[in-house]
Design a protein around this motif. Structure first.
Motif, mmCIF file in Angstrom:
data_model
loop_
_atom_site.group_PDB
_atom_site.id
_atom_site.type_symbol
_atom_site.label_atom_id
_atom_site.label_comp_id
_atom_site.label_asym_id
_atom_site.label_seq_id
_atom_site.Cartn_x
_atom_site.Cartn_y
_atom_site.Cartn_z
ATOM 1 N N GLU A 21 67.022 22.285 44.359
ATOM 2 C CA GLU A 21 68.099 21.690 45.162
ATOM 3 C C GLU A 21 68.993 22.774 45.763
ATOM 4 O OE1 GLU A 21 68.302 18.606 45.910
ATOM 5 O OE2 GLU A 21 67.026 17.597 44.420
ATOM 6 N N ARG A 25 70.764 23.854 49.319
ATOM 7 C CA ARG A 25 72.183 23.514 49.176
ATOM 8 C C ARG A 25 72.903 24.663 48.473
ATOM 9 N NH1 ARG A 25 73.885 18.292 48.299
ATOM 10 N NH2 ARG A 25 75.909 19.314 47.986
ATOM 11 N N LEU A 76 72.463 14.434 41.170
ATOM 12 C CA LEU A 76 71.463 14.275 42.218
ATOM 13 C C LEU A 76 70.276 13.468 41.702
ATOM 14 C CD1 LEU A 76 71.437 17.957 43.511
ATOM 15 C CD2 LEU A 76 72.658 16.029 44.520
ATOM 16 N N SER A 416 68.153 14.065 47.797
ATOM 17 C CA SER A 416 68.292 15.029 48.887
ATOM 18 C C SER A 416 67.164 14.848 49.890
ATOM 19 C CB SER A 416 68.277 16.456 48.329
ATOM 20 O OG SER A 416 67.113 16.660 47.536
ATOM 21 N N GLN A 417 67.196 15.606 50.948
ATOM 22 C CA GLN A 417 66.168 15.505 51.987
ATOM 23 C C GLN A 417 64.852 16.110 51.497
ATOM 24 O OE1 GLN A 417 69.536 16.623 55.268
ATOM 25 N NE2 GLN A 417 67.439 17.073 55.829
#
Length: 432
Positions: A21, A25, A76, A416-417
């Motif tokens: 992640e 990020r 997340l 997340s993407q």
């Protein structure tokens, strides 16, 4: 280190899901971060900052809400597609450092450095080169542990992560260094020593890794098992576990999930079962196998005491081993119609394939087998075409039944993407 002694390395990613992640990020670096399990339920990966707050693995997210607000913890959802892709990239980088590599898990790999000149010359420098290269090429931080056996390499990796003064790299080829470390590490940190075995070892006065290493393997085998006896030998530098460069085919394939809500109708359950059957069949084809055993199960939530409880499973043996999604799904559909019972809120279901063999293995026909002519005919070219399309296009194609109702799918409110596997979700970079 003698020329004949092995040198095995374990390269293990640090807090892998969280690290994945953070690659996209960077604002999460230095902050407490947790990745959650399916349905955003429990913590499955923690940043070091979160560990320092005393948050344990597998803790339900709702139990730490007070800490989330107090320390601005970032929660997340699991993004398994991203993690799998970055794992493949890490393993691809590691292949350049050794001719022999065993992918042990999504974030770990064993490498054989025996008689490898750059490593023999300076093992620590070689380990640091691996760290730098993986970090540079993938953004994933790793630690490297080395030793004469896989168990010692695991122990070295544990120490490399725990003590910062190692710089993330430790070589346990020296017996004196082995003893020094073993005397201070609890026995439960040894690879393969679980909670029950650890408790029993403690009863025998074995509390540290050194205590275990001093035991006679024969005696340990009598009191525990041959697996623990091999661990003793491995701790003494006697290799019992070879690298598996080619992963063995799975003998069972299971696909199951808990639902984001209770399912109450046959159609809803069939939609979920269809997706699990499709995934299981795809995994079967990936290892070039066929299966003749199909089992399904459905169950309510046993922890919801106020709800009516029901759980059932059913199995069938296919007359001809298959890897065709349609054949497996037809069997699943019939089994579900038999065990489904209305009036219950179903919480989980799953599909298991068994009696697996290579697709090239000759089939054995039973004289008394009843052939079900209503099942679809095996069509491998069709299945290959489906797999190729699904690998190329994110949405892909599927059996129509899987698209009837998708509301059962696990919650992923904080996902997340898919930065590396979907053109529509690539990272956007702005230049000023």
């Amino acid at each position: 280190m003698s020329p004949t002694q092995k040198r095995i390395a374990l390269v293990d990613a640090n807090n892998f899901y969280v690290s994945c992640e953070r690659v996209f990020r960077p604002d999460l670096i230095g902050k407490p971060v947790a990745v959650l399990s399916n349905n955003d339920g429990c913590i499955v990966s923690r940043s070091q900052e979160l560990k320092d707050l005393g948050v344990k693995m597998a803790v339900p997210a709702f139990q730490i809400q007070h800490l989330v607000e107090q320390h601005n913890i970032q929660l997340l959802s699991s993004n398994y597609g991203l993690y799998a892709d970055l794992s493949a990239r890490v393993m691809s980088v590691l292949e350049a450092f050794s001719p022999s590599l065993e992918i042990y898990s999504i974030d770990e790999a064993f490498l054989d450095f025996t008689d490898l000149y750059p490593c023999e010359k300076d093992p620590i420098a070689y380990g640091k080169q691996i760290k730098r290269t993986v970090q540079q090429y993938t953004g994933i931080p790793v630690c490297v542990g080395m030793g004469p056996t896989k168990t010692l390499a695991k122990l070295a990796n544990f120490a490399a992560k725990k003590w910062k003064q190692t710089g993330g790299v430790l070589d346990l080829s020296d017996p004196k260094r082995q003893e020094k470390l073993m005397r201070i590490v609890p026995v439960n940190e040894v690879w393969g020593i679980g909670r029950q075995t650890n408790s029993k070892l403690n009863q025998f006065g074995i509390h540290t890794v050194w205590d275990l290493a001093q035991q006679a393997p024969q005696k340990i085998q009598q009191q525990f098992s041959i697996v623990v006896a091999r661990t003793v030998m491995e701790l003494n530098g006697i290799a019992c576990l070879e690298l598996e460069e080619i992963a063995p085919d799975k003998q069972q394939i299971v696909c199951s999930r808990t639902f984001s809500r209770r399912l109450t109708t046959l159609q809803e359950l069939m939609s979920a079962m269809a997706e699990f059957a499709s995934r299981a069949a795809e995994k079967l084809r990936q290892q070039h196998s066929v299966a003749s055993g199909v089992t399904i199960f459905i169950r309510t939530n046993v922890f919801a005491e106020h709800e009516r409880q029901y759980q059932r499973s059913a199995s069938v043996k296919l007359d001809t081993p298959s890897q065709d999604t349609r054949v497996i799904l037809a069997a699943v559909h019939r089994l579900l119609e038999v065990i489904f019972k209305p009036g219950y809120g179903y919480y989980k279901c799953g599909v298991q394939l068994s009696d697996i063999q290579a697709q090239t293995a000759p089939g054995q026909i039973d004289l008394f087998d009843w052939v079900d002519n209503d099942l679809p005919t095996e069509n491998r070219p069709l299945m290959q075409a489906v797999d190729q399309i699904n690998r190329r296009f994110p949405k892909g194609i599927a059996i129509a039944t899987t698209k009837i109702d998708q509301t059962w799918k696990p919650r992923a409110d904080r996902i997340s993407q898919r930065y590396t596997t979907d053109w529509r979700e690539l990272m956007t970079v702005y230049c000023r």
